[in-house]
Design a protein around this motif. Structure first.
Motif, mmCIF file in Angstrom:
data_model
loop_
_atom_site.group_PDB
_atom_site.id
_atom_site.type_symbol
_atom_site.label_atom_id
_atom_site.label_comp_id
_atom_site.label_asym_id
_atom_site.label_seq_id
_atom_site.Cartn_x
_atom_site.Cartn_y
_atom_site.Cartn_z
ATOM 1 N N HIS A 1 -2.304 7.074 -4.757
ATOM 2 C CA HIS A 1 -1.256 6.309 -4.523
ATOM 3 C C HIS A 1 0.043 6.985 -5.506
ATOM 4 N N HIS A 2 1.038 6.252 -5.617
ATOM 5 C CA HIS A 2 2.374 6.857 -6.300
ATOM 6 C C HIS A 2 3.039 5.755 -7.162
ATOM 7 N N LEU A 3 3.305 6.215 -8.241
ATOM 8 C CA LEU A 3 4.292 5.322 -9.046
ATOM 9 C C LEU A 3 5.581 6.176 -8.709
ATOM 10 N N LEU A 4 6.567 5.317 -8.181
ATOM 11 C CA LEU A 4 7.979 6.048 -7.894
ATOM 12 C C LEU A 4 8.830 5.196 -8.962
ATOM 13 N N CYS A 5 9.754 5.966 -9.551
ATOM 14 C CA CYS A 5 10.801 5.609 -10.427
ATOM 15 C C CYS A 5 12.140 5.487 -9.720
ATOM 16 N N THR A 6 12.688 4.334 -9.649
ATOM 17 C CA THR A 6 13.982 3.927 -8.800
ATOM 18 C C THR A 6 15.163 4.598 -9.653
ATOM 19 N N ASP A 7 14.948 4.939 -10.674
ATOM 20 C CA ASP A 7 16.230 5.349 -11.533
ATOM 21 C C ASP A 7 16.534 6.914 -11.268
ATOM 22 N N CYS A 8 15.627 7.802 -11.568
ATOM 23 C CA CYS A 8 15.510 9.051 -11.498
ATOM 24 C C CYS A 8 14.674 9.954 -10.499
ATOM 25 N N GLY A 9 13.944 9.074 -9.708
ATOM 26 C CA GLY A 9 13.224 9.507 -8.371
ATOM 27 C C GLY A 9 12.135 10.322 -8.796
ATOM 28 N N THR A 10 11.353 10.231 -10.065
ATOM 29 C CA THR A 10 10.226 10.735 -10.628
ATOM 30 C C THR A 10 9.033 10.252 -9.718
ATOM 31 N N VAL A 11 8.088 11.108 -9.269
ATOM 32 C CA VAL A 11 7.044 10.567 -8.319
ATOM 33 C C VAL A 11 5.832 11.145 -9.191
ATOM 34 N N ILE A 12 4.903 9.932 -9.456
ATOM 35 C CA ILE A 12 3.635 10.241 -10.142
ATOM 36 C C ILE A 12 2.568 9.952 -9.181
ATOM 37 N N ASP A 13 1.540 10.841 -8.936
ATOM 38 C CA ASP A 13 0.373 10.597 -8.004
ATOM 39 C C ASP A 13 -0.661 10.137 -9.190
ATOM 40 N N VAL A 14 -1.342 9.061 -8.591
ATOM 41 C CA VAL A 14 -2.234 8.219 -9.380
ATOM 42 C C VAL A 14 -3.338 8.078 -8.338
ATOM 43 N N ALA A 15 -4.579 8.001 -8.941
ATOM 44 C CA ALA A 15 -5.720 7.940 -8.426
ATOM 45 C C ALA A 15 -6.450 6.437 -8.852
ATOM 46 N N SER A 16 -6.905 5.564 -8.047
ATOM 47 C CA SER A 16 -7.494 4.327 -8.464
ATOM 48 C C SER A 16 -9.000 4.582 -8.695
ATOM 49 N N THR A 17 -9.726 3.801 -9.298
ATOM 50 C CA THR A 17 -11.250 3.822 -9.216
ATOM 51 C C THR A 17 -12.013 3.298 -8.044
ATOM 52 N N ALA A 18 -13.089 3.744 -7.880
ATOM 53 C CA ALA A 18 -13.766 3.236 -6.635
ATOM 54 C C ALA A 18 -13.906 2.015 -6.503
ATOM 55 N N VAL A 19 -14.184 1.078 -7.512
ATOM 56 C CA VAL A 19 -14.234 -0.346 -7.409
ATOM 57 C C VAL A 19 -12.924 -0.937 -6.870
ATOM 58 N N LEU A 20 -11.858 -0.193 -7.527
ATOM 59 C CA LEU A 20 -10.491 -0.930 -7.272
ATOM 60 C C LEU A 20 -10.105 -0.663 -5.738
ATOM 61 N N GLU A 21 -10.375 0.481 -5.421
ATOM 62 C CA GLU A 21 -10.266 1.005 -4.037
ATOM 63 C C GLU A 21 -11.120 0.176 -2.857
ATOM 64 N N GLN A 22 -12.278 -0.182 -3.232
ATOM 65 C CA GLN A 22 -13.100 -1.172 -2.359
ATOM 66 C C GLN A 22 -12.477 -2.509 -2.260
ATOM 67 N N ALA A 23 -12.197 -2.884 -3.425
ATOM 68 C CA ALA A 23 -11.637 -4.309 -3.481
ATOM 69 C C ALA A 23 -10.221 -4.346 -2.560
ATOM 70 N N MET A 24 -9.465 -3.451 -2.864
ATOM 71 C CA MET A 24 -8.290 -3.616 -1.909
ATOM 72 C C MET A 24 -8.410 -3.198 -0.657
ATOM 73 N N MET A 25 -9.413 -2.522 -0.112
ATOM 74 C CA MET A 25 -9.822 -2.299 1.206
ATOM 75 C C MET A 25 -10.233 -3.502 1.796
ATOM 76 N N GLN A 26 -11.019 -4.304 1.153
ATOM 77 C CA GLN A 26 -11.683 -5.538 1.745
ATOM 78 C C GLN A 26 -10.524 -6.527 1.801
#
Length: 162
Positions: free
Chosen positions: A100-125
């Motif tokens: 996933h991404h964290l996107l700065c609306t001020d300077c445009g920085t994009v930070i790639d982030v990975a979530s945990t398997a538990v969080l991904e499963q909960a999100m998918m459900q």
């Protein structure tokens, strides 16, 4: 496999998959497209058109735009943006890993982030439940969090969470 800070995407795997995707669109893997792809692999984070132009000074900016448009149309590269002013480009997840991404609306920085398997499963459900309620067939998901990066936050604001 994700082009992350810990690992690199093997270029030969990317080339084979990219060539297949491009052929489906009637396109070839030209030297310019190859240069843009290699830059995105080596950068290991989304790049702006300005960063691409600076890193590939022999490639005219107009050609870089055309290559990115072709690579997007072939589902090889995706656009990531907090706003139109701050568009960045990266390889699609099929060539990397889910993130996933964290996107700065001020300077445009994009930070790639990975979530945990538990969080991904909960999100998918949860997303599957929402999709079912609307008669929608999900194929994948992408979460972009808009906000201010550390450099753009004023010290008085502090951090806030969603």
């Amino acid at each position: 496999m994700r082009a992350s800070h810990d690992s690199k995407v093997p270029p030969n795997i990317v080339d084979a998959q990219v060539q297949s995707q491009l052929q489906r669109r009637g396109l070839r893997l030209t030297g310019g497209r190859q240069a843009v792809l290699q830059l995105l692999i080596q950068a290991q984070h989304p790049l702006s058109i300005g960063e691409i132009a600076d890193a590939l000074p022999g490639l005219p900016r107009s050609s870089a735009y055309r290559h990115l448009a072709d690579l997007q149309a072939a589902s090889v590269v995706q656009r990531v943006a907090a706003s139109d002013e701050f568009a960045r480009f990266e390889l699609v997840e099929e060539l990397t890993i889910h993130h996933h991404h964290l996107l700065c609306t001020d300077c445009g920085t994009v930070i790639d982030v990975a979530s945990t398997a538990v969080l991904e499963q909960a999100m998918m459900q949860h997303l599957d439940e929402l999709a079912l309620a609307h008669g929608f067939q999900p194929q994948s998901h992408r979460i972009d969090v808009l906000g201010l990066c550390r450099a753009c936050r004023s010290p008085a604001q502090g951090g806030s969470s969603i």
